[in-house]
Design a protein around this motif. Sequence first.
Motif, PDB file in Angstrom:
ATOM      1  N   THR A 236     -23.553  -1.812 -15.604  1.00  0.00           N
ATOM      2  CA  THR A 236     -22.730  -2.944 -16.017  1.00  0.00           C
ATOM      3  C   THR A 236     -21.395  -2.922 -15.270  1.00  0.00           C
ATOM      4  OG1 THR A 236     -21.564  -1.801 -17.796  1.00  0.00           O
ATOM      5  CG2 THR A 236     -23.737  -2.741 -18.321  1.00  0.00           C
ATOM      6  N   GLU A 237     -20.711  -4.040 -15.289  1.00  0.00           N
ATOM      7  CA  GLU A 237     -19.407  -4.113 -14.620  1.00  0.00           C
ATOM      8  C   GLU A 237     -18.418  -3.150 -15.273  1.00  0.00           C
ATOM      9  OE1 GLU A 237     -16.353  -7.500 -12.881  1.00  0.00           O
ATOM     10  OE2 GLU A 237     -17.863  -8.062 -14.363  1.00  0.00           O
ATOM     11  N   LYS A 238     -18.463  -3.058 -16.599  1.00  0.00           N
ATOM     12  CA  LYS A 238     -17.561  -2.144 -17.313  1.00  0.00           C
ATOM     13  C   LYS A 238     -17.844  -0.690 -16.939  1.00  0.00           C
ATOM     14  CE  LYS A 238     -17.632  -1.392 -21.926  1.00  0.00           C
ATOM     15  NZ  LYS A 238     -17.406  -1.636 -23.363  1.00  0.00           N
ATOM     16  N   ASP A 239     -19.132  -0.335 -16.881  1.00  0.00           N
ATOM     17  CA  ASP A 239     -19.497   1.035 -16.511  1.00  0.00           C
ATOM     18  C   ASP A 239     -19.116   1.346 -15.068  1.00  0.00           C
ATOM     19  OD1 ASP A 239     -20.733   1.994 -18.939  1.00  0.00           O
ATOM     20  OD2 ASP A 239     -22.384   0.641 -18.542  1.00  0.00           O
ATOM     21  N   SER A 240     -19.147   0.320 -14.215  1.00  0.00           N
ATOM     22  CA  SER A 240     -18.827   0.549 -12.802  1.00  0.00           C
ATOM     23  C   SER A 240     -17.404   1.055 -12.633  1.00  0.00           C
ATOM     24  CB  SER A 240     -19.023  -0.744 -11.997  1.00  0.00           C
ATOM     25  OG  SER A 240     -17.980  -1.682 -12.224  1.00  0.00           O
ATOM     26  N   LYS A 241     -16.504   0.660 -13.539  1.00  0.00           N
ATOM     27  CA  LYS A 241     -15.107   1.111 -13.440  1.00  0.00           C
ATOM     28  C   LYS A 241     -15.001   2.614 -13.679  1.00  0.00           C
ATOM     29  CE  LYS A 241     -14.134  -3.074 -12.686  1.00  0.00           C
ATOM     30  NZ  LYS A 241     -13.995  -3.483 -11.271  1.00  0.00           N
ATOM     31  N   ARG A 242     -15.791   3.110 -14.642  1.00  0.00           N
ATOM     32  CA  ARG A 242     -15.766   4.563 -14.905  1.00  0.00           C
ATOM     33  C   ARG A 242     -16.524   5.339 -13.842  1.00  0.00           C
ATOM     34  NH1 ARG A 242     -18.609   4.505 -19.533  1.00  0.00           N
ATOM     35  NH2 ARG A 242     -18.390   2.273 -19.818  1.00  0.00           N
ATOM     36  N   LEU A 243     -17.592   4.758 -13.320  1.00  0.00           N
ATOM     37  CA  LEU A 243     -18.357   5.440 -12.270  1.00  0.00           C
ATOM     38  C   LEU A 243     -17.538   5.577 -10.992  1.00  0.00           C
ATOM     39  CD1 LEU A 243     -21.857   3.771 -12.740  1.00  0.00           C
ATOM     40  CD2 LEU A 243     -21.308   6.178 -13.114  1.00  0.00           C
ATOM     41  N   LYS A 244     -16.790   4.529 -10.642  1.00  0.00           N
ATOM     42  CA  LYS A 244     -15.987   4.585  -9.416  1.00  0.00           C
ATOM     43  C   LYS A 244     -14.767   5.481  -9.584  1.00  0.00           C
ATOM     44  CE  LYS A 244     -15.606   0.986  -6.664  1.00  0.00           C
ATOM     45  NZ  LYS A 244     -15.385  -0.374  -6.121  1.00  0.00           N
ATOM     46  N   ALA A 245     -14.211   5.481 -10.790  1.00  0.00           N
ATOM     47  CA  ALA A 245     -12.991   6.259 -11.011  1.00  0.00           C
ATOM     48  C   ALA A 245     -13.265   7.749 -11.147  1.00  0.00           C
ATOM     49  CB  ALA A 245     -12.284   5.746 -12.266  1.00  0.00           C
ATOM     50  N   ALA A 246     -14.485   8.097 -11.520  1.00  0.00           N
ATOM     51  CA  ALA A 246     -14.763   9.504 -11.840  1.00  0.00           C
ATOM     52  C   ALA A 246     -15.136  10.345 -10.621  1.00  0.00           C
ATOM     53  CB  ALA A 246     -15.873   9.577 -12.880  1.00  0.00           C
ATOM     54  N   GLY A 247     -15.177   9.740  -9.435  1.00  0.00           N
ATOM     55  CA  GLY A 247     -15.418  10.513  -8.222  1.00  0.00           C
ATOM     56  C   GLY A 247     -16.872  10.890  -7.994  1.00  0.00           C
ATOM     57  N   PHE A 248     -17.779   9.941  -8.265  1.00  0.00           N
ATOM     58  CA  PHE A 248     -19.208  10.200  -8.052  1.00  0.00           C
ATOM     59  C   PHE A 248     -19.707   9.611  -6.730  1.00  0.00           C
ATOM     60  CE2 PHE A 248     -18.958   9.741 -12.835  1.00  0.00           C
ATOM     61  CZ  PHE A 248     -18.930  11.107 -13.072  1.00  0.00           C
TER      62      PHE A 248
ATOM     63  N   PRO B 136      -9.427  -2.801 -19.497  1.00  0.00           N
ATOM     64  CA  PRO B 136      -8.191  -3.247 -18.839  1.00  0.00           C
ATOM     65  C   PRO B 136      -8.264  -3.126 -17.311  1.00  0.00           C
ATOM     66  CG  PRO B 136      -7.668  -1.925 -20.761  1.00  0.00           C
ATOM     67  CD  PRO B 136      -9.143  -1.800 -20.552  1.00  0.00           C
ATOM     68  N   LEU B 137      -8.902  -2.067 -16.823  1.00  0.00           N
ATOM     69  CA  LEU B 137      -9.043  -1.912 -15.374  1.00  0.00           C
ATOM     70  C   LEU B 137      -9.871  -3.056 -14.794  1.00  0.00           C
ATOM     71  CD1 LEU B 137      -8.449  -0.123 -12.896  1.00  0.00           C
ATOM     72  CD2 LEU B 137     -10.616   1.059 -13.343  1.00  0.00           C
ATOM     73  N   GLN B 138     -10.917  -3.440 -15.511  1.00  0.00           N
ATOM     74  CA  GLN B 138     -11.748  -4.563 -15.069  1.00  0.00           C
ATOM     75  C   GLN B 138     -10.923  -5.844 -14.979  1.00  0.00           C
ATOM     76  OE1 GLN B 138     -15.707  -4.891 -16.787  1.00  0.00           O
ATOM     77  NE2 GLN B 138     -15.494  -7.109 -16.980  1.00  0.00           N
ATOM     78  N   TYR B 139     -10.095  -6.121 -16.000  1.00  0.00           N
ATOM     79  CA  TYR B 139      -9.237  -7.313 -15.967  1.00  0.00           C
ATOM     80  C   TYR B 139      -8.300  -7.274 -14.760  1.00  0.00           C
ATOM     81  CZ  TYR B 139     -10.509  -7.672 -20.975  1.00  0.00           C
ATOM     82  OH  TYR B 139     -11.174  -7.748 -22.169  1.00  0.00           O
TER      83      TYR B 139
ATOM     84  N   ASP C 293      -2.005  -0.713  -8.903  1.00  0.00           N
ATOM     85  CA  ASP C 293      -3.075  -0.358  -7.963  1.00  0.00           C
ATOM     86  C   ASP C 293      -3.503   1.101  -8.065  1.00  0.00           C
ATOM     87  OD1 ASP C 293      -3.088  -2.936  -7.105  1.00  0.00           O
ATOM     88  OD2 ASP C 293      -1.904  -2.582  -5.293  1.00  0.00           O
ATOM     89  N   HIS C 294      -2.722   1.909  -8.762  1.00  0.00           N
ATOM     90  CA  HIS C 294      -3.096   3.317  -8.950  1.00  0.00           C
ATOM     91  C   HIS C 294      -3.844   3.547 -10.266  1.00  0.00           C
ATOM     92  CE1 HIS C 294      -0.609   4.307  -5.501  1.00  0.00           C
ATOM     93  NE2 HIS C 294       0.416   3.689  -6.061  1.00  0.00           N
ATOM     94  N   ALA C 295      -4.012   2.509 -11.047  1.00  0.00           N
ATOM     95  CA  ALA C 295      -4.646   2.644 -12.365  1.00  0.00           C
ATOM     96  C   ALA C 295      -6.116   3.031 -12.232  1.00  0.00           C
ATOM     97  CB  ALA C 295      -4.517   1.337 -13.134  1.00  0.00           C
ATOM     98  N   THR C 296      -6.591   3.817 -13.192  1.00  0.00           N
ATOM     99  CA  THR C 296      -8.002   4.197 -13.267  1.00  0.00           C
ATOM    100  C   THR C 296      -8.473   3.986 -14.707  1.00  0.00           C
ATOM    101  OG1 THR C 296      -7.586   6.502 -13.894  1.00  0.00           O
ATOM    102  CG2 THR C 296      -7.623   5.994 -11.526  1.00  0.00           C
ATOM    103  N   ALA C 297      -9.769   4.141 -14.902  1.00  0.00           N
ATOM    104  CA  ALA C 297     -10.310   4.040 -16.255  1.00  0.00           C
ATOM    105  C   ALA C 297      -9.724   5.122 -17.161  1.00  0.00           C
ATOM    106  CB  ALA C 297     -11.833   4.137 -16.221  1.00  0.00           C
ATOM    107  N   GLU C 298      -9.366   6.255 -16.576  1.00  0.00           N
ATOM    108  CA  GLU C 298      -8.794   7.344 -17.368  1.00  0.00           C
ATOM    109  C   GLU C 298      -7.356   7.069 -17.769  1.00  0.00           C
ATOM    110  OE1 GLU C 298      -9.369  10.978 -15.218  1.00  0.00           O
ATOM    111  OE2 GLU C 298     -11.395  11.248 -16.017  1.00  0.00           O
ATOM    112  N   THR C 299      -6.636   6.289 -16.977  1.00  0.00           N
ATOM    113  CA  THR C 299      -5.221   6.047 -17.306  1.00  0.00           C
ATOM    114  C   THR C 299      -5.018   4.817 -18.177  1.00  0.00           C
ATOM    115  OG1 THR C 299      -4.861   4.784 -15.253  1.00  0.00           O
ATOM    116  CG2 THR C 299      -4.409   7.164 -15.190  1.00  0.00           C
ATOM    117  N   ILE C 300      -5.893   3.795 -18.032  1.00  0.00           N
ATOM    118  CA  ILE C 300      -5.688   2.580 -18.842  1.00  0.00           C
ATOM    119  C   ILE C 300      -6.943   2.128 -19.597  1.00  0.00           C
ATOM    120  CG2 ILE C 300      -3.820   1.741 -17.359  1.00  0.00           C
ATOM    121  CD1 ILE C 300      -5.824  -0.330 -16.222  1.00  0.00           C
ATOM    122  N   GLY C 301      -8.097   2.745 -19.335  1.00  0.00           N
ATOM    123  CA  GLY C 301      -9.335   2.314 -19.988  1.00  0.00           C
ATOM    124  C   GLY C 301     -10.158   1.418 -19.073  1.00  0.00           C
ATOM    125  N   ASP C 302     -11.477   1.375 -19.301  1.00  0.00           N
ATOM    126  CA  ASP C 302     -12.362   0.648 -18.384  1.00  0.00           C
ATOM    127  C   ASP C 302     -12.186  -0.873 -18.459  1.00  0.00           C
ATOM    128  OD1 ASP C 302     -13.539   0.417 -20.910  1.00  0.00           O
ATOM    129  OD2 ASP C 302     -15.330   1.555 -20.385  1.00  0.00           O
TER     130      ASP C 302
END
Length: 353
Positions: free
Chosen positions: A300-312, A101-104, A90-99
């Motif tokens: 996209t759903e994949k991009d949403s993982k990086r957008l949410k994780a990056a603090g925007f 894998p986070l989506q999965y 539950d602490h994983a982010t796109a930066e720690t595991i990639g966008d």
Amino acid sequence: MLLNYLRLLLLPFSLIYGMAITLRKKLYDWGILSSVKFDLPVICVGNLAVGGSGKTPTTEYLVRLLADYKIAILSRGYGRKTKGFILADDHATAETIGDEPLQYYQKFDNITVAVCEDRVKGIEKLKENHDLIILDDAFQHRAVKAGLNILLFEFRKLGTLQFLLPAGNLRDVFSSRKRADVLLVTKSPVPLLHVAQQASVNELQPDNTQKVLHSYLKYGELKHLYHDENRSLESVKGHEIFLLTGIANPEPLIEELEKYSTTIKHEEFPDHYAFKTDDIKKFKSAFDAGMKKEKIIITTEKDSKRLKAAGFKDLLVNLPVYFLPVEVDLFEEDKFTFDELILNYVKSNRRNR
């Protein structure tokens, strides 16, 4: 056009690259470099090109199909800032595991998601507690001998002249397709004419043991990036669409959105791009300056993982910003063949636990 000419200048390097990967391929074929086979079902989803062929939704299709089994997805975790074996939590982010894998991990309950550059090491850590392992993007990772290889080919690129890296987007030689069990043609048009289906078979020239099957994309409902809110694509008809992507091939998505709007302003970034605050500020300014009253931001759903994780969130939370989920499905006959092949493979190779 200039970029195409510049790429042609790189053809000598593509020749060298091709010789290197052909030699590596032969070393594995001859047994000089060893491949490890495991005593549980291992399904590899891969492609010959760099990105954009639909590996992520195909992997998700397998997860849904095999829901009765204890599944682990093992990925390299492209774009992450970490190294080694990491289990998603539950602490994983796109930066720690990639966008991807986070989506999965966030999309499916009761599956394990892990990342590791060394797939052999990753499988060793996962094999005891799982019924099967899905390798995401590991067709070129010959150190593992997967039990079933699914190789993806994008429909619109079949029959076109493609070059190896760096002049083109191919990272493997076309002859490598002979190692695959299933040749899955993705992003096919709907309906799919028989002549087009046969053209794929003629292009891929499968041997007697290989199946050539066809899949297509199915888009879902738009989901708000921060709120629990969905809306249909039909609801954005006539809107000014501000599209933000960092994926390998946004063309199918653009074609889908063009069914609903003639005004699409696309801000395109490279695959797995790490968005920066200045990028989002610039994109937000363009949205604010939009001419139409009815306007929306789509990603996209994949991009949403990086957008949410990056603090925007502070920049985007009050805007109509949505992501569009996508799934793959197969045409009726192909779907029956594919599902039966996968289920039979897993059933017949599952360990007695």
